[in-house]
Motif scaffolding. Structure first.
Motif, PDB file in Angstrom:
ATOM      1  N   ASP A   5       0.832  -1.213   0.000  1.00 42.67           N
ATOM      2  CA  ASP A   5       0.000   0.000   0.000  1.00 42.67           C
ATOM      3  C   ASP A   5       0.865   1.260   0.000  1.00 42.67           C
ATOM      4  N   ARG A   6       1.949   1.250   0.750  1.00 44.62           N
ATOM      5  CA  ARG A   6       2.853   2.396   0.807  1.00 44.62           C
ATOM      6  C   ARG A   6       3.511   2.612  -0.552  1.00 44.62           C
ATOM      7  N   ARG A   7       3.908   1.517  -1.209  1.00 44.89           N
ATOM      8  CA  ARG A   7       4.514   1.620  -2.539  1.00 44.89           C
ATOM      9  C   ARG A   7       3.529   2.245  -3.534  1.00 44.89           C
ATOM     10  N   VAL A   8       2.277   1.775  -3.527  1.00 41.77           N
ATOM     11  CA  VAL A   8       1.256   2.322  -4.436  1.00 41.77           C
ATOM     12  C   VAL A   8       1.033   3.795  -4.143  1.00 41.77           C
ATOM     13  N   LEU A   9       0.969   4.156  -2.880  1.00 42.94           N
ATOM     14  CA  LEU A   9       0.789   5.563  -2.506  1.00 42.94           C
ATOM     15  C   LEU A   9       1.951   6.412  -3.021  1.00 42.94           C
ATOM     16  N   LEU A  10       3.163   5.915  -2.888  1.00 40.12           N
ATOM     17  CA  LEU A  10       4.329   6.640  -3.390  1.00 40.12           C
ATOM     18  C   LEU A  10       4.276   6.776  -4.915  1.00 40.12           C
ATOM     19  N   ILE A  11       3.917   5.711  -5.597  1.00 44.66           N
ATOM     20  CA  ILE A  11       3.836   5.754  -7.061  1.00 44.66           C
ATOM     21  C   ILE A  11       2.759   6.736  -7.507  1.00 44.66           C
ATOM     22  N   ASP A  12       1.581   6.651  -6.907  1.00 45.88           N
ATOM     23  CA  ASP A  12       0.494   7.559  -7.288  1.00 45.88           C
ATOM     24  C   ASP A  12       0.847   9.013  -6.981  1.00 45.88           C
ATOM     25  N   THR A  13       1.543   9.232  -5.900  1.00 48.62           N
ATOM     26  CA  THR A  13       1.983  10.590  -5.570  1.00 48.62           C
ATOM     27  C   THR A  13       3.038  11.062  -6.561  1.00 48.62           C
ATOM     28  N   ALA A  14       3.921  10.168  -6.978  1.00 44.40           N
ATOM     29  CA  ALA A  14       4.924  10.521  -7.995  1.00 44.40           C
ATOM     30  C   ALA A  14       4.238  10.910  -9.301  1.00 44.40           C
ATOM     31  N   SER A  43      13.131   6.802  -0.830  1.00 44.63           N
ATOM     32  CA  SER A  43      14.308   6.097  -1.342  1.00 44.63           C
ATOM     33  C   SER A  43      14.444   4.710  -0.717  1.00 44.63           C
ATOM     34  N   TYR A  44      13.821   4.467   0.416  1.00 38.93           N
ATOM     35  CA  TYR A  44      13.805   3.130   0.999  1.00 38.93           C
ATOM     36  C   TYR A  44      13.037   2.172   0.081  1.00 38.93           C
ATOM     37  N   TYR A  45      11.932   2.637  -0.471  1.00 40.44           N
ATOM     38  CA  TYR A  45      11.089   1.806  -1.337  1.00 40.44           C
ATOM     39  C   TYR A  45      11.582   1.783  -2.786  1.00 40.44           C
ATOM     40  N   PHE A  46      12.126   2.882  -3.232  1.00 40.94           N
ATOM     41  CA  PHE A  46      12.621   3.007  -4.603  1.00 40.94           C
ATOM     42  C   PHE A  46      14.000   3.628  -4.531  1.00 40.94           C
ATOM     43  N   ARG A  47      15.031   2.801  -4.607  1.00 40.81           N
ATOM     44  CA  ARG A  47      16.399   3.248  -4.390  1.00 40.81           C
ATOM     45  C   ARG A  47      16.848   4.329  -5.365  1.00 40.81           C
ATOM     46  N   THR A  48      16.366   4.251  -6.595  1.00 42.26           N
ATOM     47  CA  THR A  48      16.793   5.205  -7.618  1.00 42.26           C
ATOM     48  C   THR A  48      15.565   5.824  -8.286  1.00 42.26           C
ATOM     49  N   LYS A  49      15.809   6.917  -8.974  1.00 48.53           N
ATOM     50  CA  LYS A  49      14.724   7.541  -9.735  1.00 48.53           C
ATOM     51  C   LYS A  49      14.261   6.598 -10.840  1.00 48.53           C
ATOM     52  N   ARG A  50      15.185   5.862 -11.424  1.00 48.29           N
ATOM     53  CA  ARG A  50      14.820   4.892 -12.459  1.00 48.29           C
ATOM     54  C   ARG A  50      13.884   3.821 -11.894  1.00 48.29           C
ATOM     55  N   ALA A  51      14.173   3.335 -10.716  1.00 37.99           N
ATOM     56  CA  ALA A  51      13.300   2.333 -10.095  1.00 37.99           C
ATOM     57  C   ALA A  51      11.897   2.905  -9.884  1.00 37.99           C
ATOM     58  N   LEU A  52      11.832   4.152  -9.511  1.00 41.17           N
ATOM     59  CA  LEU A  52      10.540   4.808  -9.335  1.00 41.17           C
ATOM     60  C   LEU A  52       9.809   4.940 -10.674  1.00 41.17           C
ATOM     61  N   ILE A  53      10.523   5.327 -11.705  1.00 41.78           N
ATOM     62  CA  ILE A  53       9.904   5.460 -13.030  1.00 41.78           C
ATOM     63  C   ILE A  53       9.459   4.093 -13.550  1.00 41.78           C
ATOM     64  N   GLU A  54      10.255   3.060 -13.329  1.00 41.57           N
ATOM     65  CA  GLU A  54       9.831   1.707 -13.712  1.00 41.57           C
ATOM     66  C   GLU A  54       8.536   1.327 -13.010  1.00 41.57           C
ATOM     67  N   ALA A  55       8.408   1.701 -11.754  1.00 37.97           N
ATOM     68  CA  ALA A  55       7.192   1.408 -11.002  1.00 37.97           C
ATOM     69  C   ALA A  55       5.996   2.208 -11.546  1.00 37.97           C
ATOM     70  N   ILE A  56       6.251   3.431 -11.974  1.00 38.11           N
ATOM     71  CA  ILE A  56       5.191   4.243 -12.579  1.00 38.11           C
ATOM     72  C   ILE A  56       4.698   3.580 -13.863  1.00 38.11           C
ATOM     73  N   VAL A  57       5.618   3.138 -14.698  1.00 37.38           N
ATOM     74  CA  VAL A  57       5.246   2.470 -15.952  1.00 37.38           C
ATOM     75  C   VAL A  57       4.422   1.221 -15.649  1.00 37.38           C
ATOM     76  N   GLU A  58       4.864   0.433 -14.691  1.00 38.46           N
ATOM     77  CA  GLU A  58       4.127  -0.789 -14.331  1.00 38.46           C
ATOM     78  C   GLU A  58       2.741  -0.458 -13.779  1.00 38.46           C
ATOM     79  N   ARG A  59       2.644   0.589 -12.986  1.00 34.36           N
ATOM     80  CA  ARG A  59       1.336   0.988 -12.414  1.00 34.36           C
ATOM     81  C   ARG A  59       0.364   1.381 -13.527  1.00 34.36           C
TER      82      ARG A  59
END
Length: 192
Positions: A5-14, A43-59
């Motif tokens: 749930d925290r990961r989804v919240l971070l992705i949606d906020t991003a 950064s605990y959940y998504f170590r890099t900006k790329r990891a965050l962007i990958e999660a956005i694409v997957e979402r």
């Protein structure tokens, strides 16, 4: 709150940060601040900006896949151009009404990631499927269904962009006029 749930919240906020403040505003610190989390949480959940962007694409991809399945737009029998145009227009209208931030963020990322083959390819396919469009044209008995599918997806991409960032931004989604406009746009491209 669970980890997922925290990961989804971070992705949606991003996604919301990109949509409202631009791609440069997307930082781990900005996410922490927007969610009033302790420094370093994002950064605990998504170590890099790329990891965050990958999660956005997957979402965006998984939500599109789920909505397509729920909408049951897979052709059965011999669909007519009118019924297909109306069904796709309804889905696009819901996309414009419910996922505007995702549309804006996706386009910002598409431009920024032109040179990143993997992420760009994922973003290019995360909303609209040429494979499903090809199946649709096959079911309709169209000649050269692959080329027709590519053209239809290009028209859909342009039509959606026009509605959230172009000349038709004033036409509100979730209205009969919105669905009518999208249906008129699509119908000529669905006639076999």
């Amino acid at each position: 709150m669970s980890t997922s749930d925290r990961r989804v919240l971070l992705i949606d906020t991003a996604i919301a940060l990109i949509a409202t403040r631009g791609l440069r505003a997307l930082t781990h610190r900005a996410l922490d601040s927007a969610l009033e989390l302790p420094a370093g949480s994002a950064s605990y959940y998504f170590r890099t900006k790329r990891a965050l962007i990958e999660a956005i694409v997957e979402r965006i991809t998984s939500r599109s896949r789920d909505e397509f399945t729920a909408a049951a737009l897979t052709p059965t029998g011999t669909p007519t151009p009118e019924s297909v145009a109306a069904a796709i227009a309804g889905r696009l209208d819901r996309l414009l009404a419910d996922r505007r931030d995702q549309l804006i963020a996706r386009h910002a990322l598409l431009i920024d990631l032109l040179d990143d083959r993997d992420l760009h390819a994922g973003l290019a396919r995360c909303l609209f499927s040429t494979e499903r469009a090809t199946d649709l044209f096959r079911a309709m008995g169209a000649a050269d269904p692959g080329a027709r599918a590519d053209d239809l997806v290009a028209v859909i991409e342009g039509g959606v962009f026009d509605r959230f960032a172009g000349n038709r931004t004033g036409l509100p989604a979730n209205t009969p006029a919105s669905i009518d406009q999208l249906t008129r746009l699509l119908l000529p491209h669905l006639t076999v």
